[in-house]
Design an enzyme around this catalytic site. Structure first.
Site, PDB file in Angstrom:
ATOM      1  N   ASP A   1       0.852  -1.183   0.000  1.00  0.00           N
ATOM      2  CA  ASP A   1       0.000   0.000   0.000  1.00  0.00           C
ATOM      3  C   ASP A   1       0.886   1.229   0.000  1.00  0.00           C
ATOM      4  O   ASP A   1       2.030   1.188   0.445  1.00  0.00           O
ATOM      5  CB  ASP A   1      -0.924   0.027   1.219  1.00  0.00           C
ATOM      6  CG  ASP A   1      -2.127   0.958   1.027  1.00  0.00           C
ATOM      7  OD1 ASP A   1      -2.389   1.397  -0.117  1.00  0.00           O
ATOM      8  OD2 ASP A   1      -2.800   1.259   2.027  1.00  0.00           O
ATOM      9  N   GLY A   2       0.341   2.317  -0.523  1.00  0.00           N
ATOM     10  CA  GLY A   2       1.017   3.595  -0.529  1.00  0.00           C
ATOM     11  C   GLY A   2       0.109   4.656   0.046  1.00  0.00           C
ATOM     12  O   GLY A   2      -1.116   4.506   0.062  1.00  0.00           O
TER      13      GLY A   2
ATOM     14  N   ASP B   1      -1.376  -0.324   5.079  1.00  0.00           N
ATOM     15  CA  ASP B   1      -1.813   1.064   5.196  1.00  0.00           C
ATOM     16  C   ASP B   1      -1.212   1.700   6.452  1.00  0.00           C
ATOM     17  O   ASP B   1      -0.722   2.827   6.411  1.00  0.00           O
ATOM     18  CB  ASP B   1      -3.340   1.138   5.229  1.00  0.00           C
ATOM     19  CG  ASP B   1      -3.839   2.569   5.335  1.00  0.00           C
ATOM     20  OD1 ASP B   1      -3.605   3.344   4.388  1.00  0.00           O
ATOM     21  OD2 ASP B   1      -4.440   2.913   6.365  1.00  0.00           O
TER      22      ASP B   1
ATOM     23  N   HIS C   1      -9.225  -0.350   2.531  1.00  0.00           N
ATOM     24  CA  HIS C   1      -9.989   0.093   3.701  1.00  0.00           C
ATOM     25  C   HIS C   1     -11.280  -0.705   3.865  1.00  0.00           C
ATOM     26  O   HIS C   1     -12.313  -0.160   4.237  1.00  0.00           O
ATOM     27  CB  HIS C   1     -10.266   1.597   3.616  1.00  0.00           C
ATOM     28  CG  HIS C   1      -9.025   2.391   3.378  1.00  0.00           C
ATOM     29  ND1 HIS C   1      -8.029   2.545   4.321  1.00  0.00           N
ATOM     30  CD2 HIS C   1      -8.573   3.029   2.271  1.00  0.00           C
ATOM     31  CE1 HIS C   1      -7.049   3.265   3.825  1.00  0.00           C
ATOM     32  NE2 HIS C   1      -7.341   3.559   2.578  1.00  0.00           N
TER      33      HIS C   1
ATOM     34  N   ASP D   1      -4.256  -2.386  -3.420  1.00  0.00           N
ATOM     35  CA  ASP D   1      -5.552  -1.720  -3.582  1.00  0.00           C
ATOM     36  C   ASP D   1      -5.482  -0.635  -4.658  1.00  0.00           C
ATOM     37  O   ASP D   1      -6.425   0.127  -4.841  1.00  0.00           O
ATOM     38  CB  ASP D   1      -6.073  -1.166  -2.257  1.00  0.00           C
ATOM     39  CG  ASP D   1      -5.170  -0.129  -1.629  1.00  0.00           C
ATOM     40  OD1 ASP D   1      -4.222   0.359  -2.285  1.00  0.00           O
ATOM     41  OD2 ASP D   1      -5.410   0.204  -0.448  1.00  0.00           O
TER      42      ASP D   1
ATOM     43  N   GLU E   1       2.379   3.695  -4.166  1.00  0.00           N
ATOM     44  CA  GLU E   1       1.822   2.371  -4.490  1.00  0.00           C
ATOM     45  C   GLU E   1       2.833   1.573  -5.317  1.00  0.00           C
ATOM     46  O   GLU E   1       3.082   0.390  -5.064  1.00  0.00           O
ATOM     47  CB  GLU E   1       0.511   2.509  -5.266  1.00  0.00           C
ATOM     48  CG  GLU E   1      -0.609   3.194  -4.518  1.00  0.00           C
ATOM     49  CD  GLU E   1      -1.337   2.325  -3.511  1.00  0.00           C
ATOM     50  OE1 GLU E   1      -0.972   1.141  -3.322  1.00  0.00           O
ATOM     51  OE2 GLU E   1      -2.282   2.847  -2.890  1.00  0.00           O
TER      52      GLU E   1
END
Length: 159
Positions: free
Chosen positions: A9-10, A139, A129, A74, A52
Site C-alpha cells: 500500500d502507498g 496502510d 480500507h 488496492d 503504491e
C-alpha cells in the site's frame, strides 16, 4: 520455485505531499513455518501513485531468489497496468499513453519491470480500507512512514 504472497500500500498526505509505502511479504518454508517481512519508507514530497508503485518495487527487490509471487494491492492503477497489459503498450509507444501523452512515473515503471524480471508475478486487486488484515497493516505502515521523521527525497518525483 518458492511461493511468496505480498501485500502493498502507498499513502500521501496531500497529493503531492509527504508520503510513504508499506509492504508485507509472507513465505511458508518446507517445514511449514511462516516467515513475514515488513517494509516501509517515507518521503518528503511524492504522490499516492508513486508510493503504491514503490511499495511493489521494494517488495520484489527484497526477494533473494526467483519466486512465484502473488502481489496484492488496492491500487487499480498498479494492478490494471500489469494485468491489462497497459505497460507493454506504453513501452511499444515510447512511454506514451494511447492518447499520445507521456506516461507518468516512467522511472518507477522501469524499476518495477526490472524488479519483476526474475520472478513470476501475478497482481491481484484488493479493495482498500475494507477490513482486510494485511492490506490494513500495509496502510498502517505507509501512513506511519509518511508521517514519521527522517523522510527521504523521492528523486524521481517531478512536480
Amino acid at each position: 520455485m518458492d511461493r511468496v504472497t505480498v501485500y502493498t500500500d502507498g499513502s500521501s498526505r496531500g497529493n503531492p505531499g509527504p508520503g510513504g509505502y508499506g509492504a508485507v511479504l509472507l513465505f511458508v518454508d518446507a517445514a511449514g513455518v511462516e516467515h513475514r517481512l515488513e517494509l516501509s519508507q517515507g518521503f518528503r514530497r511524492t504522490t499516492n501513485n508513486r508510493m503504491e508503485m514503490m511499495a511493489a518495487a521494494a517488495a520484489l527487490e527484497a526477494l533473494k531468489r526467483p519466486c512465484e509471487v502473488e502481489l496484492h494491492s488496492d491500487s487499480q492503477y498498479l494492478v490494471n497496468a500489469h494485468e491489462k497489459g497497459w505497460i507493454r503498450g506504453w513501452q511499444r509507444n515510447g512511454w506514451k499513453t494511447a492518447s499520445k501523452k507521456p506516461v507518468k512515473n516512467v522511472d518507477l515503471w522501469e524499476r518495477l519491470i526490472a524488479a519483476e524480471r526474475p520472478h513470476n508475478v501475478r497482481y491481484v486487486w484488493v479493495k482498500g480500507h475494507a477490513g482486510h488484515e494485511l492490506n490494513e497493516r500495509c496502510d498502517q505502515l505507509a501512513v506511519s512512514a509518511a508521517t514519521g521523521s527522517g523522510l527521504a527525497d523521492d528523486k524521481g518525483f517531478e512536480a
